[in-house]
Design an enzyme around this catalytic site. Sequence first.
Site, PDB file in Angstrom:
ATOM      1  N   LYS A 136      12.175 -10.924  16.573  1.00  0.00           N
ATOM      2  CA  LYS A 136      11.750 -10.933  17.979  1.00  0.00           C
ATOM      3  C   LYS A 136      11.671  -9.502  18.502  1.00  0.00           C
ATOM      4  O   LYS A 136      12.686  -8.823  18.624  1.00  0.00           O
ATOM      5  CB  LYS A 136      12.721 -11.714  18.861  1.00  0.00           C
ATOM      6  CG  LYS A 136      12.196 -11.835  20.298  1.00  0.00           C
ATOM      7  CD  LYS A 136      13.235 -12.287  21.298  1.00  0.00           C
ATOM      8  CE  LYS A 136      13.998 -11.155  21.926  1.00  0.00           C
ATOM      9  NZ  LYS A 136      13.207 -10.297  22.822  1.00  0.00           N
ATOM     10  N   GLY A 159      20.311  -2.961  20.094  1.00  0.00           N
ATOM     11  CA  GLY A 159      20.180  -3.022  21.544  1.00  0.00           C
ATOM     12  C   GLY A 159      21.441  -2.542  22.215  1.00  0.00           C
ATOM     13  O   GLY A 159      22.201  -1.755  21.642  1.00  0.00           O
ATOM     14  N   THR A 179      25.217  -2.380  23.882  1.00  0.00           N
ATOM     15  CA  THR A 179      26.543  -2.871  23.502  1.00  0.00           C
ATOM     16  C   THR A 179      26.868  -4.158  24.253  1.00  0.00           C
ATOM     17  O   THR A 179      27.480  -5.072  23.711  1.00  0.00           O
ATOM     18  CB  THR A 179      27.598  -1.787  23.782  1.00  0.00           C
ATOM     19  OG1 THR A 179      27.353  -0.676  22.910  1.00  0.00           O
ATOM     20  CG2 THR A 179      29.016  -2.302  23.534  1.00  0.00           C
ATOM     21  N   GLU A 180      26.402  -4.237  25.494  1.00  0.00           N
ATOM     22  CA  GLU A 180      26.648  -5.420  26.313  1.00  0.00           C
ATOM     23  C   GLU A 180      26.090  -6.677  25.634  1.00  0.00           C
ATOM     24  O   GLU A 180      26.788  -7.685  25.487  1.00  0.00           O
ATOM     25  CB  GLU A 180      25.964  -5.179  27.665  1.00  0.00           C
ATOM     26  CG  GLU A 180      26.277  -6.193  28.715  1.00  0.00           C
ATOM     27  CD  GLU A 180      25.366  -5.994  29.933  1.00  0.00           C
ATOM     28  OE1 GLU A 180      24.658  -4.958  30.005  1.00  0.00           O
ATOM     29  OE2 GLU A 180      25.361  -6.880  30.791  1.00  0.00           O
ATOM     30  N   GLU A 240      23.493  -2.710  15.917  1.00  0.00           N
ATOM     31  CA  GLU A 240      23.269  -1.287  16.211  1.00  0.00           C
ATOM     32  C   GLU A 240      23.235  -1.184  17.726  1.00  0.00           C
ATOM     33  O   GLU A 240      22.278  -1.611  18.361  1.00  0.00           O
ATOM     34  CB  GLU A 240      21.940  -0.793  15.629  1.00  0.00           C
ATOM     35  CG  GLU A 240      21.822  -0.927  14.125  1.00  0.00           C
ATOM     36  CD  GLU A 240      22.641   0.102  13.367  1.00  0.00           C
ATOM     37  OE1 GLU A 240      23.280   0.941  14.023  1.00  0.00           O
ATOM     38  OE2 GLU A 240      22.650   0.040  12.137  1.00  0.00           O
ATOM     39  N   CYS A 247      19.377   5.460  21.334  1.00  0.00           N
ATOM     40  CA  CYS A 247      20.797   5.094  21.322  1.00  0.00           C
ATOM     41  C   CYS A 247      21.658   6.239  20.809  1.00  0.00           C
ATOM     42  O   CYS A 247      22.793   6.411  21.228  1.00  0.00           O
ATOM     43  CB  CYS A 247      21.008   3.840  20.484  1.00  0.00           C
ATOM     44  SG  CYS A 247      20.184   3.905  18.893  1.00  0.00           S
ATOM     45  N   GLU A 283      26.199   5.037  29.087  1.00  0.00           N
ATOM     46  CA  GLU A 283      24.893   5.317  28.493  1.00  0.00           C
ATOM     47  C   GLU A 283      23.811   5.160  29.561  1.00  0.00           C
ATOM     48  O   GLU A 283      23.692   4.104  30.176  1.00  0.00           O
ATOM     49  CB  GLU A 283      24.641   4.354  27.332  1.00  0.00           C
ATOM     50  CG  GLU A 283      23.382   4.678  26.576  1.00  0.00           C
ATOM     51  CD  GLU A 283      23.182   3.766  25.366  1.00  0.00           C
ATOM     52  OE1 GLU A 283      23.486   2.567  25.474  1.00  0.00           O
ATOM     53  OE2 GLU A 283      22.718   4.260  24.323  1.00  0.00           O
TER      54      GLU A 283
END
Lengths: 491, 309, 321
Positions: free
Chosen positions: A196, A248, A250-251, A270, A304, A401
């Site tokens: 996706k 994507g 961390t959340e 990641e 990232c 971030e």
Amino acid sequence: MSSNDQENSLNFNTDWSYSPAPESTDHVTIKDRYDLFIGGEFVAPASDKYFTSMNPATEEPLAELAEAGAEDVDRAVKAARKAYKQNWSGLAPASRGKYIYRIARILQERAREFAVVESMDGGKPIRESRDIDVPLAAAHFFYYAGWADKVDYAFPGRKTGPVGVAGQIIPWNFPLLMAAWKIAPALACGNTVVLKPAETTPLTAMLLAEVIAEAELPPGVVNIVTGAGKTGAAIVDHPDIDKIAFTGSTEVGRIIQKALAGTDTRYTLELGGKAANIIFEDAALDQAVEGIVNGIFFNQGHVCCAGSRLLVQESVADDVLGRLKDRMETLIVGDPLDKNTDIGAINSSMQLETINKYLEIGQQEGATMHQSSCALPDKGHWCRPTVFTGVAQSHRIVQEEIFGPVLAVQTFRTVDEAVAKANNTPYGLSGGVWTDKGAKIFKVSNQMRAGVVWANTFNKFDPGSPFGGYKESGVGREGGLHGLKPYLQLA
Amino acid sequence: MSAAAERIEIPAFPDLSRVPRVDEVGIYERAARFRTRSIKKEAKMDALKMVLSMIDLTTLEGQDTPGKVRQLCAKAMRLDTSMEDLPKVAAVCVYPTMVGVAREALGDSGINVASVATGFPSGMTDLDLKLDETRRAVVAGADEIDMVISRGAFLRGEYRRVFDEIVAVKEACGDAHLKVILETGELNTLDNVKRASVLAMYAGADFIKTSTGKIQPAATMEVTLVMLQAIRDFYRETGRMVGMKPAGGISKAKLAVHYLVMLRETLGQAWMTPEWFRFGASSLANDVLMQIAKQRSGAYQSPDYFSKD
Amino acid sequence: MANDEKIMARADSQAGAAGSAGTASKPHRLAVASESERVGVVKTYKLYVGGKFPRTESGRFYKVDDRKGEPLANICRASRKDFREAVVAARAAFSGWQNTSAFLRGQILYRIAEMLEGRKEQFVAELYSTGASRAAAKTEVEEAIDRLVYFAGWCDKYQQVFSSVNPVSSSHFNFSLMEPTGVVTIIAPEKSPLLGLVANLAPAIAGGNTVVVLASESMPTAAVSFAEVLHSSDVPGGVVNLLTGQSEELLEHFASHMDVNALVYCGTDKGQIKQLQTLACDNIKRVILRRQDRWDDDDSRNPYLIADTQEIKTTWHPIGR
């Protein structure tokens, strides 16, 4: 040699400047509508719902994309399972490799088309999509194609086998490259895939679907479903997926890890980062400044592993900042399709809001904001290269971030202090160290709790180079020999 | 060029240990970035004209004769007969024995006479000979002196000797401008190039120059970038502008335009004139002329239509 | 006979001497000593934290029975605060242990094996007292010793097997090597209280991690005695911290502690696994499940077990041109 920012300044607002140099788009056709790529065919979503992908530089719609629901994801997983059982896992590894080589070659043939579409859909400068994203994506397929019939040699004493069906969810910052990072090792190891792409940047993934069809991969080996978070959740929650690979925030990574708790689904994540780029007084300062610029302004800072924290030794702090501000004045922000653009469009209005929120926060926290003086286009989402000085470890712009072209600058006095500050974060994806002294490089890189350390360089990527984070920056590695392991069972 | 550049108080001898180091791979990456700049349309035309105006049209051969030098001067004054609105080149660069001829040929054209000196190209003569040669060239009418540094002394670490020689030659130049040739192809490392640049600037160089053209590699973008950065640091430190002259190996217009890109993004507006930037070249001018003609006519050009002198 | 076993189990300080049950004295608390017999000294089982043997701060205990179902010992029922202290000790020891040379780590692991070999009879007796047959106990102790030797040998080799120099297309030297993930918590197997413990502990510390172990709840005595072996083997304090207690009470803390980098769970309880994995998300903890019930085959004797609690760090540096 110290330099004073106020005196003897340089003027980069020159009489001679560059005329517009737009990359031509006449060789590129973007369809009005893209369906889901399932079982080797382009099929309409069960809901018949479509969403629009916008050009962030012009705020104009580019194409409609199918919104995949749980039903469509299930169809894709079934296709992947079928292909896994009937075709792919049993295929001679060398043959799998040849299919992947084909993908690499067709990507190289269609490179400029991919670069243009990537820049239109995501806002990144054509220089980057042309010179970095697309060639690296092709190189990634080329690299892993060669592993297909050699994986047993990568794991001494073990027999290897595929895992099964992999569900892969990728972000909007490197749409094609992340698709390559995910698909190439999965296929090489004998797995089949449901991928996706991100909802703001799905176009090059759909072009990749065309390439995969053109390469005549068996139907269902790669399935590409478009949609937003719900589509991703449907993949994560699907009971017949053996492995999830996610890149994507961390959340969201946390949510995925939680969703998979108690299941036998493997996963690699990641996630985010807040990398420190450490400049020592004995560094090659001009190259360090290039590293800082490349670290935080590459891809609008939507990276990232961006070097979003600059740690500079006090004895050279003014000097380095003077050089950095000069360098920032030469950065060209604007039309992603202009070959001279250094910093393109912010990927979405939502992301621009987030960045602007942090610019506010930084100033409220008492930091000093400096932005380059470049002109910005009237339309589209833009952010000038930004540097915050006078920040402390406790500031949110140091801890969180931002995912934009925003650098927080801190100073330090000793090696130990630099390392302590660098590691004082829940993240651990990457880091930079700049010094002319070899032993110091090894000392500092050894002490950095991060998966990638760039010494006297920054933001370099290669298919053969493992990438991934410590701590909250993720689990597992992608790239290189080590990137095979998540897609293999060892016996 | 103005008379002797304003001499701000200059530190006696630079502390070379404080010169920031250079990372080679980083310099190559940065130079490559300049080459990705796409210069089109008006920007290209303006750049090509600027390149012409910055050329030191050069002949430095053992076979040079007064006839050859006069032809070169004629070319310098009228680069092309079919295009009217072209700038003149900045200077004609010759051996000391040809200075008088060039001076006479160029007359009041506004084009400077530059002379190499100090035992060019190797510099392997005694200091008093170097000074004498310099004074004679100036007396003969040279506006600019291109000296070579003693590379052997530099590589032996005799920085003081190199420094003192430049100071002495600068004094011998009187009102003439001094360009100091580092001969970077013999210095071996970019760190050496940077240190030699600093040494030359502190010793009083008005320009620093990459090469004699007799040693390979001559000018490269990477070496020039290191020198431009040294000029910038020196300006930051002292407030004194120093000019830059890459020489040797720049024969194509496209490459010269990339040098201008590099100049623009490293030193900015103030240096973008023939007063502060020169190309030392013999065949560059014609390639630039061909590009200008192409820009104007839309047709790719043949060298047969451009005079070679 | 039952009393003899208890004595053997408790008489750890007379290591190895208690080979023959017939010569052992009676325990002082659990049996009445006749006038002519020597009163034995009974061991108190304590925690092992930061190189010391504290009692639980909670003052709580639980009883462990012997193979016949009779009381064997009072065992510390560690609290979450004990766990917290153990993590602090493990974190404090991490940088030193990580930077201890691979050669020296190997020497120390080998030293543990030597110490265990010397106390073999005691451990056989302890395992026997908590239910193993004599033959099984002997095999388990010997396997544990051999496992330590096995991983001692890996200390300075796994890096060579798992590292790589990566050919990248730019002018950079690029290499990947393994680094310990940090503080690792281990829920040791409930069965196989010594070998199961060693099989999971050894690869973690061989790789430079520091650990907090929760010993088998029902058979913890061998684990506590093993801590004494560690203590006499030059293992720096804090590298291994060993708690005894009730897993149901401590599990959530093992999984949720924000300063723990990885969790090794040896068991098959699906509810517990889900709980651990859910809590681990808060700091993206690595969760390693080891669900086997045997610890004596190739599955638990290979270097990939070291790799489980390693991070891969990739470093780039310009080569020059």
